[in-house]
Structure formats: structure tokens, C-alpha cells
Scaffold this active site. Structure first.
Site, PDB file in Angstrom:
ATOM      1  CB  CYS A  86      -1.062   0.085   1.076  1.00 36.34           C
ATOM      2  SG  CYS A  86      -2.472   1.153   0.748  1.00 36.34           S
ATOM      3  CG  HIS A 194      -3.435  -3.721   3.273  1.00 34.66           C
ATOM      4  ND1 HIS A 194      -2.475  -2.844   3.819  1.00 34.66           N
ATOM      5  CD2 HIS A 194      -4.141  -2.583   2.629  1.00 34.66           C
ATOM      6  CE1 HIS A 194      -2.395  -1.571   3.759  1.00 34.66           C
ATOM      7  NE2 HIS A 194      -3.564  -1.611   2.931  1.00 34.66           N
ATOM      8  CD  GLU A 196      -0.374  -5.390   5.576  1.00 38.51           C
ATOM      9  OE1 GLU A 196      -0.365  -6.185   4.575  1.00 38.51           O
ATOM     10  OE2 GLU A 196      -0.939  -4.387   5.741  1.00 38.51           O
TER      11      GLU A 196
END
Lengths: 222, 76
Positions: A86, A194, A196
Site C-alpha cells: 500500500c 494488504h 498482512e
């Protein structure tokens, strides 16, 4: 094996990224943007999401000139691994480690939702765990994720198998549906989605965990 | 000395903000607005005698992203 996660003022996915690295079995150290060295023995540097320096001037522009970024570049030049997610992807394009730029979303809106991706470039440590052509879902949360590069650069990226992830339903106007690309040596990955934030059961989606798990096993055998 | 830097998206780079402004002008009844491009103006207060080369370096290293933006500057 060791990961370093860079922290800028305004980073807000730094701890999420650290947790994903740790869960995959990496030792993690947080590194402040004013630091002038990476911890000894770092295998992979994570450049996290967020709004570094308030997105002032351009997303990632000021972070890219932070003292630690010279070290991140040197690490990449030595063949080290770097993962930018990002705002981290924006920082990597601003440093020149990855080509192109991230423009304002074509629809002008900040988009925060889970989107579909297709994996490509199956020879990078980031995508090997998925194989080529696998469809996964990951969250996006960005205002400036519209990937842009000139046609020659886009052709080169495709020709060299450097498109890592493509949107299955382009949310932001990105050229050729590109959601993530890797460097020429395939060790630097920048992506807007994302992983994560989709890496443990509590997230309701673990599609991102495979990226970190495979990355760790690849580093272990490297 | 004061220098004004103009930063614009390059031709061929889609400017969704400019497009939104164009639509808004049309909605206000201004006909014939066929294009709007939105850029940035940055004013710098510099030590007298700062060279054009130094200002160019500032533009290239930070103020503009030359992948997507063009820039020009003038002393004011």
C-alpha cells in the site's frame, strides 16, 4: 531469519506487518525512519501501509527521502528482499526501486473493501506459494492505488513476468489491472492489497498468510 | 529570492480530479469546458543566488515525480 519493518510518522500497518512476519517465523525488528542503518543480518525489509508524512506532496514522496530509505535501497541493490504494501508500494515507486507511480483512484474515492486478485509471476518468493493463475481475495484500503507506467514500461513488466498480482475486477483504474509488481530480480515486491490484513483466522480471511509462509520457507532455503 | 514551481501531470496521464472539476463546471451551467487539468503551485523562499541547477535538483528529487509529472519554475 530476520525482518525489519520501517516505521514512518503516519505508518499504521507497521505492527500488522510485523505480526504477519512473526507469525510466519521471522524475527522482527522495527526500524525508525530516521535511523541510518538496518539491523545486522536483515533478510527482508517491510515497508508498511499507512499515510507516511500525512501523504503530503505526493503519497510516499517524503518517506522515500527519509534517511533509512537510502539503506533500504542499498539492501535491495545487494540483492536483499523488500516487501512494500500500500503506502509501502508508493514509497518503493518514489524511491525508484520499482517503476511507475500510483495515481489517485480513477473513481476519486477512497476504497476500503476486499477485492479479487489473480496471482502471476509465480517465480518470485512472494507468489510461489500461490502458483500462477490462482484467485485469491485480499483487502484494499487506498485513495491512490491507480497504477500508472508508460506503455514501454508496462510491456517490459509483462514481458519479464514482473506482474505479481492483477485485479480480477479493477477497482481503481490501474493500468492493465496491475495490483502488484516485482523488481527485475523478483526480490522487491510492491502491492496495493494488504496480505498482512488477511493472515490469521481472526481476520476472517487467511489468503495473505501464504505469502508470508512461503516467503519464510524460501528465505530459509536460500 | 522567491521561486514559484508549477507541477502538472504529464499529457497522457489521466487526471481524475481535473475530470471531476470539469463535470462540476458543466453542472454549474458553464458550457464548452472541454478539459480541466489540475496541478500544484509551490512557492520557495531561497537564498539569493540559488542556481537554476539547484532548483532543478529540488524539483527532480522531491517536488515533482517525473514519471507522471512535468514541472517548470520562475523567479517571482
Amino acid at each position: 531469519m530476520k525482518a525489519a519493518v520501517i516505521v514512518f510518522p503516519g505508518s499504521n500497518c507497521d505492527r500488522d506487518m510485523a505480526r504477519a512476519f512473526a507469525q510466519a517465523g521471522l524475527e522482527v525488528e522495527m526500524v525508525w525512519h530516521k535511523d541510518t542503518a538496518l539491523p545486522a543480518g536483515v533478510d527482508i525489509v517491510g515497508v508498511p501501509g499507512g499515510f507516511s508524512f500525512g501523504d503530503y506532496l505526493r503519497c510516499g514522496a517524503i518517506a522515500a527521502n527519509a534517511p533509512i530509505c537510502a539503506e533500504v535501497k542499498a539492501h535491495a541493490d545487494r540483492g536483499g528482499y523488500v516487501l512494500g504494501v500500500c503506502n509501502g508500494f508508493q514509497v518503493l515507486t518514489e524511491t525508484g526501486l520499482l517503476p511507475g507511480a500510483l495515481l489517485r483512484n480513477a473513481g476519486l474515492k477512497y476504497i476500503c473493501r476486499t477485492i479479487g486478485l489473480r496471482t502471476e509471476a509465480a517465480d518470485s518468493v512472494y507468489t510461489q506459494g500461490y502458483g500462477a493463475g490462482t484467485e485469491i481475495a485480499l483487502p484494499i484500503a487506498h485513495h491512490d492505488g491507480n497504477y500508472f507506467a508508460d506503455d514501454a514500461t508496462l510491456d517490459a513488466l509483462e514481458g519479464e513476468g514482473r506482474v505479481a498480482f492483477r485485479y480480477t475486477d479493477n477497482p481503481n483504474g490501474s493500468a492493465r489491472d496491475i495490483a502488484g509488481i516485482v523488481s527485475a530480480n523478483k526480490r522487491v515486491l510492491g502491492m496495493m492489497p494488504h496480505p498482512e490484513r488477511a493472515s490469521e483466522a481472526a481476520h476472517g480471511n487467511e489468503d495473505g498468510a501464504r505469502l508470508f509462509a512461503h516467503l519464510t520457507s524460501a528465505l530459509a532455503t536460500a | 529570492m522567491k521561486v514559484r514551481v508549477h507541477v502538472m501531470l504529464k499529457q497522457g496521464v489521466l487526471d481524475p480530479q481535473g475530470e471531476a472539476v470539469r463535470h462540476a463546471l458543466g453542472a454549474l451551467g458553464f458550457d464548452g469546458v472541454s478539459g480541466v487539468r489540475q496541478g500544484k503551485v509551490i512557492e520557495l523562499e531561497l537564498a539569493d543566488g540559488t542556481s537554476d541547477e539547484t532548483i532543478t535538483e529540488m524539483c527532480e528529487k522531491l517536488l515533482a515525480n517525473t514519471v507522471i509529472e512535468s514541472y517548470r519554475f520562475e523567479t517571482i
